[in-house]
Design a protein around this motif. Structure first.
Motif, mmCIF file in Angstrom:
data_model
loop_
_atom_site.group_PDB
_atom_site.id
_atom_site.type_symbol
_atom_site.label_atom_id
_atom_site.label_comp_id
_atom_site.label_asym_id
_atom_site.label_seq_id
_atom_site.Cartn_x
_atom_site.Cartn_y
_atom_site.Cartn_z
ATOM 1 N N VAL A 1 0.841 -1.195 0.000
ATOM 2 C CA VAL A 1 0.000 0.000 0.000
ATOM 3 C C VAL A 1 0.878 1.247 0.000
ATOM 4 N N GLU A 2 0.266 2.363 -0.354
ATOM 5 C CA GLU A 2 0.948 3.649 -0.319
ATOM 6 C C GLU A 2 0.784 4.273 1.058
ATOM 7 N N LYS A 3 1.894 4.733 1.634
ATOM 8 C CA LYS A 3 1.867 5.368 2.949
ATOM 9 C C LYS A 3 2.686 6.653 2.906
ATOM 10 N N PRO A 4 2.445 7.577 3.838
ATOM 11 C CA PRO A 4 3.264 8.791 3.896
ATOM 12 C C PRO A 4 4.726 8.465 4.210
ATOM 13 N N ASP A 5 5.634 9.248 3.653
ATOM 14 C CA ASP A 5 7.043 9.066 3.982
ATOM 15 C C ASP A 5 7.279 9.396 5.452
ATOM 16 N N PRO A 6 8.079 8.593 6.156
ATOM 17 C CA PRO A 6 8.384 8.916 7.560
ATOM 18 C C PRO A 6 9.275 10.147 7.656
ATOM 19 N N GLN A 7 9.171 10.847 8.781
ATOM 20 C CA GLN A 7 9.942 12.058 9.013
ATOM 21 C C GLN A 7 10.659 11.983 10.356
ATOM 22 N N VAL A 8 11.822 12.601 10.440
ATOM 23 C CA VAL A 8 12.526 12.740 11.710
ATOM 24 C C VAL A 8 11.721 13.662 12.614
ATOM 25 N N THR A 9 11.355 13.172 13.790
ATOM 26 C CA THR A 9 10.596 13.982 14.747
ATOM 27 C C THR A 9 11.299 14.113 16.092
#
Length: 344
Positions: free
Chosen positions: A15-23
């Protein structure tokens, strides 16, 4: 990004998911270049280990660091890295004693909310918390296929043998010759075991264990207890590794171990089981079990892989694109593959 997700027992989907981000300052984002399908992934696939539908699965990975928080100093953007199957804080009571696998804040990739709600690595990108502990630069010349094993399977095989107190000159039995069992065979040989006895019912896996230096014992065509007695002067093995996760294998391991010997259980158990506990008690067995301390063993395992003394590359039987993950899981479930590497 695309990611492999659990949908229902025996059903995974890309599936398509949002790219992860450094938080968080200790986070890193890794572009995945190779990720493995592991035996423990099958427990999720079968519904034995329950996670939320839509959760990204997988926990074995190598790739390149795309972004990193200000507190990440062990690796840098652009580094080719491998990662461990779980992350740890490094500062709690257990981490300060080197028991990273039992960290109070431990999170395991791809195992849902129960084990820390950390999305898995069978994806194009992965967020890696506590990157200073979880990631290592891959030594020059080490292939993705080999490096992939450091963060889980080879580390578990090392934990099951050398990490369980095996000494040079010991006799070791390994029950179950999946990737973990075969890595345990290699680790025992490298650690100086005098004899390694590999027990399984699959001829091809017995032949591989023999190639690694083990004495092969067919589970059903031979009598493992009789063979162990013959090879140990009737005593039983110093160390038995149960790498199956089945109570029948566990009871067999108890029976094969000598008095005051060590029983190392790395097979996954998610439910109650029944074994003859009186045998373990009367033999005064030392029992080691649970998750492997892969973070604690990582540098030793990586050094052995880089030197070629541990070489799990023969275990990789299939390379498949990430898009073929549903087919890969079905293939693995039918036991038609030993180790599958998915490439995004």
């Amino acid at each position: 990004m695309q990611a492999v997700t659990f949908q229902a027992p025996h059903e995974v989907a890309l599936v398509e998911k949002p790219d992860p981000q450094v938080t968080h300052p200790a986070d890193a984002v890794v572009r995945i270049e190779a990720t493995g399908v592991c035996g423990s992934d099958l427990h999720i696939y079968h519904g034995r280990v329950q996670i939320e539908p839509g959760f990204t699965i997988g926990h074995e990975y190598v790739g390149t660091v795309l972004d990193a928080g200000d507190a990440v100093t062990a690796v840098a953007v652009g580094d080719r890295v491998l990662g461990t199957f779980q992350v740890a804080c490094g500062t709690c009571f257990f981490c300060r004693r080197g028991w990273f696998h039992k960290c109070d804040s431990s999170r395991t990739f791809g195992h849902g909310a129960t084990l820390g709600d950390l999305q898995g690595t069978q994806a194009e990108l992965a967020l890696v918390p506590q990157a200073n502990l979880a990631l290592r630069r891959i030594p020059e010349g080490l292939s993705d296929d080999v490096a992939l094993f450091a963060g889980d399977v080879a580390g578990t095989g090392y934990h099951a043998t050398i990490g369980a107190g095996m000494r040079a000159g010991d006799t070791v039995a390994v029950l179950g010759l999946g990737p973990v069992g075969l890595c345990a065979v290699q680790a025992a040989v490298v650690g100086g075991a005098a004899t390694v006895i590999a027990v399984v019912s699959v001829d091809q896996r017995l032949e591989m264990a023999k190639a690694f230096g083990a004495a092969a014992v067919h589970l059903t065509e031979q009598d493992p207890r009789a063979e162990v007695k013959r090879l140990t002067g009737g005593r039983g093995v110093d160390l038995a590794v149960e790498a199956v996760g089945d109570p029948r294998a566990l009871e067999s391991a108890i029976r094969l171990t000598r008095k005051c010997g060590t029983l190392s259980i790395v097979g996954v158990y998610a439910e109650r089981v029944e074994v003859h506990m009186g045998l373990a008690w009367i033999k005064a067995l030392h029992v080691v079990m649970g998750h492997a301390n892969v973070i604690g063993h990582l540098d030793s395992v990586l050094a052995l892989l880089a030197s070629g003394r541990l070489d799990p590359s023969p275990l990789v039987t299939h390379h498949m694109p990430l898009a073929d993950a549903p087919e890969a899981y079905a293939l693995y479930d039918r036991r038609e593959a030993l180790k599958i590497v998915l490439n995004p």
